[in-house]
Design a protein around this motif. Structure first.
Motif, short mmCIF file in Angstrom:
data_model
loop_
_atom_site.label_atom_id
_atom_site.label_comp_id
_atom_site.label_asym_id
_atom_site.label_seq_id
_atom_site.Cartn_x
_atom_site.Cartn_y
_atom_site.Cartn_z
N LYS A 51 61.56 46.25 70.89
CA LYS A 51 62.15 46.66 69.62
C LYS A 51 62.06 45.53 68.61
CE LYS A 51 66.45 48.42 67.62
NZ LYS A 51 67.85 48.87 67.89
N GLY A 52 61.60 45.85 67.40
CA GLY A 52 61.44 44.85 66.35
C GLY A 52 60.05 44.29 66.24
N THR B 135 46.01 50.37 72.85
CA THR B 135 45.82 48.93 72.73
C THR B 135 46.18 48.49 71.32
OG1 THR B 135 44.02 49.00 74.34
CG2 THR B 135 44.21 47.01 72.99
N ILE B 136 46.99 47.45 71.22
CA ILE B 136 47.46 47.00 69.92
C ILE B 136 47.33 45.48 69.80
CG2 ILE B 136 49.04 48.93 69.60
CD1 ILE B 136 50.55 45.64 70.59
N THR B 137 47.44 45.00 68.58
CA THR B 137 47.49 43.56 68.33
C THR B 137 48.80 43.26 67.64
OG1 THR B 137 45.09 43.35 68.13
CG2 THR B 137 46.43 41.62 67.15
N ARG B 138 49.67 42.51 68.32
CA ARG B 138 50.96 42.18 67.74
C ARG B 138 50.80 41.14 66.64
NH1 ARG B 138 54.99 41.87 72.94
NH2 ARG B 138 53.08 41.55 74.11
N VAL B 139 51.52 41.32 65.54
CA VAL B 139 51.48 40.39 64.42
C VAL B 139 52.91 40.16 63.94
CG1 VAL B 139 49.17 41.10 63.67
CG2 VAL B 139 51.18 42.25 62.73
N ALA B 140 53.10 39.11 63.16
CA ALA B 140 54.40 38.87 62.55
C ALA B 140 54.69 39.98 61.55
CB ALA B 140 54.41 37.51 61.86
N CYS B 141 55.95 40.37 61.46
CA CYS B 141 56.31 41.50 60.60
C CYS B 141 56.17 41.20 59.12
CB CYS B 141 57.73 41.97 60.92
SG CYS B 141 57.85 42.79 62.54
N ASP B 142 56.00 39.92 58.75
CA ASP B 142 55.76 39.62 57.34
C ASP B 142 54.27 39.53 57.04
OD1 ASP B 142 55.21 37.30 58.71
OD2 ASP B 142 56.45 35.99 57.48
N GLN B 143 53.45 39.93 58.02
CA GLN B 143 52.00 40.03 57.84
C GLN B 143 51.62 41.50 57.77
OE1 GLN B 143 50.02 37.26 57.44
NE2 GLN B 143 51.97 36.14 57.49
N THR C 175 70.75 53.85 55.56
CA THR C 175 69.70 54.17 54.59
C THR C 175 68.92 55.37 55.08
OG1 THR C 175 68.10 52.71 55.67
CG2 THR C 175 69.47 51.73 53.93
N SER C 176 68.00 55.83 54.26
CA SER C 176 67.11 56.92 54.64
C SER C 176 65.73 56.36 54.96
CB SER C 176 66.99 57.94 53.50
OG SER C 176 68.27 58.50 53.21
N PRO C 177 65.00 57.03 55.85
CA PRO C 177 63.64 56.55 56.16
C PRO C 177 62.77 56.54 54.91
CG PRO C 177 64.36 58.19 57.75
CD PRO C 177 65.37 58.20 56.65
N PRO C 178 62.02 55.48 54.68
CA PRO C 178 61.12 55.44 53.52
C PRO C 178 60.14 56.60 53.55
CG PRO C 178 61.30 53.27 54.52
CD PRO C 178 61.97 54.24 55.45
N THR C 179 59.85 57.14 52.38
CA THR C 179 58.98 58.32 52.31
C THR C 179 57.54 58.00 52.67
OG1 THR C 179 58.66 57.91 49.94
CG2 THR C 179 60.43 59.41 50.57
N ASN D 133 56.33 43.82 55.34
CA ASN D 133 57.64 43.24 55.63
C ASN D 133 58.35 44.14 56.63
OD1 ASN D 133 57.94 40.89 53.66
ND2 ASN D 133 57.36 42.56 52.27
N PRO D 134 59.38 43.61 57.32
CA PRO D 134 60.16 44.47 58.20
C PRO D 134 60.79 45.63 57.42
CG PRO D 134 60.68 42.15 58.57
CD PRO D 134 59.83 42.21 57.34
N VAL D 135 60.91 46.75 58.08
CA VAL D 135 61.47 47.94 57.44
C VAL D 135 62.98 47.75 57.26
CG1 VAL D 135 61.85 50.42 57.65
CG2 VAL D 135 59.68 49.41 58.42
N VAL D 136 63.46 48.02 56.06
CA VAL D 136 64.90 47.93 55.79
C VAL D 136 65.57 49.19 56.32
CG1 VAL D 136 66.66 47.77 53.98
CG2 VAL D 136 64.48 46.53 53.74
N HIS D 137 66.66 49.00 57.06
CA HIS D 137 67.33 50.17 57.64
C HIS D 137 68.85 50.01 57.60
CE1 HIS D 137 66.62 47.23 60.87
NE2 HIS D 137 67.76 47.66 61.41
#
Length: 206
Positions: free
Chosen positions: A102-103, A113-121, A164-168, A202-206
């Motif tokens: 999570k996060g 298959t994924i590539t993890r990156v920093a959430c500000d990237q 908050t509401s999920p971003p559209t 950026n990380p999602v605001v929630h």
């Protein structure tokens, strides 16, 4: 009768007296070793060292082997490129989507298959829940897992966006294990918020 005049007998050694041709020089041993050691990719350093030694020696004494030395160095170079690419891929963060937490934020390489990156990237997905799925060793079936995972992720999304509401511009994406992954002990549903344009920065605001 007039006497016949014969041409003078040639002087000098006859063809039987000609010296034998000089022996051909042997191919440089370092050049041969360079090519042989380059093939298994287990002795690249020796192959490279022998290749350069052979180039120096063949240039100095004119013995054959320059082509073999160049071939050995070329094969070694190709192996080094393959190794470098493999290391780069390993260090880039490529992983199974079922190894996230999570996060975490990631970009997708394939369906699992994924590539993890920093959430500000720049990234396409942010994980908001990882849920252990019920069931034993027997694979429940794709339809069952898909429906179950979707229900769990929908509930977790409501809990995630309490204030908050999920971003559209985001949609819920659900990753659940296929049969081979299930048998490999991947028994989790991964719930993400996904940008259809892949433009999360950026990380999602929630």
């Amino acid at each position: 009768m007039p006497e016949s005049i014969l041409p003078p007998k040639p002087t000098g050694p006859s063809y039987q007296d000609a010296p034998p041709p000089p022996p051909q020089p042997k191919t440089n041993g370092f050049a041969i070793a360079s090519l042989i050691l380059a093939i298994p990719a287990l002795s690249l350093m020796l192959s490279i060292v022998f290749g350069f030694v052979a180039l120096v020696q063949t240039r100095r004494d004119g013995r054959p082997g320059k082509g073999l030395a160049i071939a050995g160095l070329s094969v070694s170079g190709a192996w080094l490129v393959v190794i470098a690419v493999s290391v780069a891929v390993t260090l880039s963060g490529s992983d199974s989507v079922f190894a996230v937490h999570k996060g975490d934020c990631f970009t997708t390489e394939s369906s699992t298959t994924i590539t993890r990156v920093a959430c500000d990237q720049p990234h396409g997905d942010e994980v908001y829940a990882v849920i252990a799925l019920p069931g034993g060793d027997a694979y429940p079936g794709e339809e069952t897992l898909a429906a179950l995972s979707r229900d769990y992720c929908t509930g977790e999304q409501d809990a995630f966006f309490v204030n908050t509401s999920p971003p559209t511009n985001l949609v819920m994406a659900v990753y659940y294990p296929h049969e081979a992954a299930w048998r490999g002990d991947d028994h989790s549903a991964v719930c993400t918020l996904e940008s259809e344009s892949g433009g999360l920065r950026n990380p999602v605001v929630h």
